[in-house]
Design a protein around this motif. Structure first.
Motif, PDB file in Angstrom:
ATOM      1  N   TYR A 104       3.581   7.369   6.837  1.00 48.48           N
ATOM      2  CA  TYR A 104       3.751   6.068   7.476  1.00 48.48           C
ATOM      3  C   TYR A 104       3.200   6.209   8.890  1.00 48.48           C
ATOM      4  N   SER A 108       1.860   4.502  12.670  1.00 47.52           N
ATOM      5  CA  SER A 108       1.805   3.434  13.655  1.00 47.52           C
ATOM      6  C   SER A 108       1.059   3.992  14.862  1.00 47.52           C
ATOM      7  N   PHE A 110      -1.609  -0.867  15.281  1.00 48.96           N
ATOM      8  CA  PHE A 110      -1.068  -1.148  13.953  1.00 48.96           C
ATOM      9  C   PHE A 110       0.296  -0.505  13.803  1.00 48.96           C
ATOM     10  N   GLU A 111       1.087  -1.079  12.922  1.00 44.08           N
ATOM     11  CA  GLU A 111       2.399  -0.531  12.600  1.00 44.08           C
ATOM     12  C   GLU A 111       2.592  -0.638  11.094  1.00 44.08           C
ATOM     13  N   GLY A 112       2.909   0.471  10.474  1.00 44.45           N
ATOM     14  CA  GLY A 112       3.252   0.446   9.066  1.00 44.45           C
ATOM     15  C   GLY A 112       2.143   0.793   8.105  1.00 44.45           C
ATOM     16  N   LEU A 113       1.040   1.362   8.576  1.00 45.74           N
ATOM     17  CA  LEU A 113      -0.023   1.796   7.679  1.00 45.74           C
ATOM     18  C   LEU A 113       0.501   2.978   6.867  1.00 45.74           C
ATOM     19  N   THR A 114       0.346   2.948   5.561  1.00 44.75           N
ATOM     20  CA  THR A 114       0.835   4.037   4.724  1.00 44.75           C
ATOM     21  C   THR A 114      -0.311   4.673   3.949  1.00 44.75           C
ATOM     22  N   PRO A 167      -0.687  -2.547   6.733  1.00 40.81           N
ATOM     23  CA  PRO A 167       0.524  -2.653   7.546  1.00 40.81           C
ATOM     24  C   PRO A 167       1.046  -4.072   7.716  1.00 40.81           C
ATOM     25  N   ASN A 168       2.189  -4.118   8.378  1.00 44.67           N
ATOM     26  CA  ASN A 168       2.830  -5.388   8.682  1.00 44.67           C
ATOM     27  C   ASN A 168       1.998  -6.200   9.668  1.00 44.67           C
ATOM     28  N   VAL A 188      -1.704  -5.937  12.413  1.00 43.48           N
ATOM     29  CA  VAL A 188      -2.766  -5.254  13.143  1.00 43.48           C
ATOM     30  C   VAL A 188      -3.097  -6.159  14.318  1.00 43.48           C
ATOM     31  N   ASN A 232      -2.807  -3.433  -0.819  1.00 40.85           N
ATOM     32  CA  ASN A 232      -3.218  -2.046  -0.749  1.00 40.85           C
ATOM     33  C   ASN A 232      -4.730  -1.938  -0.910  1.00 40.85           C
TER      34      ASN A 232
END
Length: 175
Positions: free
Chosen positions: A36, A38, A91-95, A122-123, A125, A166
């Motif tokens: 995960y 960010s 960005f936050e939440g890139l998996t 992510p949630n 960008v 995805n």
């Protein structure tokens, strides 16, 4: 009551011990893996002179400035490039995880039956002062012999974007 809970926490602290697992013990354990992420990525974001010249100095208009992403569409074919990439991306939440494709895709998943890299979008960008060029090129690098590039269009962006879903990265070649 709060005093009793505090007393219990002081009397019995949590303890954890790490133990080595052999292959047989490890085979009985399952879990979910992945990463995960960010963060912020800045590439020559101010458009002016920079201390780190890895991506080139933007103050010299006769030279390239920014990052380059080149990909070849087929073996022996030409190159598509995102060139002179500049700006700030947050960005936050890139998996990132590995996913097995063994069904779906109109029946092609069962035939494929391999692992792919799944990039979970992510949630949010956020990008600031982002510019890049979409182009075709005869070589991957501008320094390669015979380099010729045709710029198709330039892009300038400001603001926030919401991404969903995805991105699957499929391997090429034989397994």
């Amino acid at each position: 009551m709060a005093g009793l809970i505090l007393l219990a926490a002081q009397v019995s602290p949590a303890q954890a011990e790490l133990n080595l697992l052999n292959d047989q013990a490890l085979s009985g354990i399952s879990g979910q893996g992945g990463i995960y992420l960010s963060g912020d990525i800045s590439i020559n974001e101010d458009g002016g002179p920079i201390q780190n010249t890895y991506f080139g100095s933007c103050s010299d208009t006769t030279k390239r400035c920014g990052a380059r992403l080149a990909y070849q569409l087929k073996e022996g074919g030409g190159w598509m490039v995102l060139d002179d990439i500049r700006g700030k991306f947050s960005f936050e939440g890139l998996t990132l995880r590995v996913r097995k494709i063994d069904s779906g895709f109109g029946g092609d998943g069962a035939l494929f039956n391999r692992d792919v890299l799944e990039i979970g979008l992510p949630n949010f960008v956020r990008y600031d002062s982002v510019t890049f060029k979409l182009a075709t090129s005869s070589t991957a690098r501008p320094t390669d012999p015979g380099f010729q590039q045709t710029d198709i269009f330039s892009v300038e962006m400001q603001g926030d974007v919401v991404l969903e879903g995805n991105l699957l990265v499929f391997p090429t070649g034989n397994p």
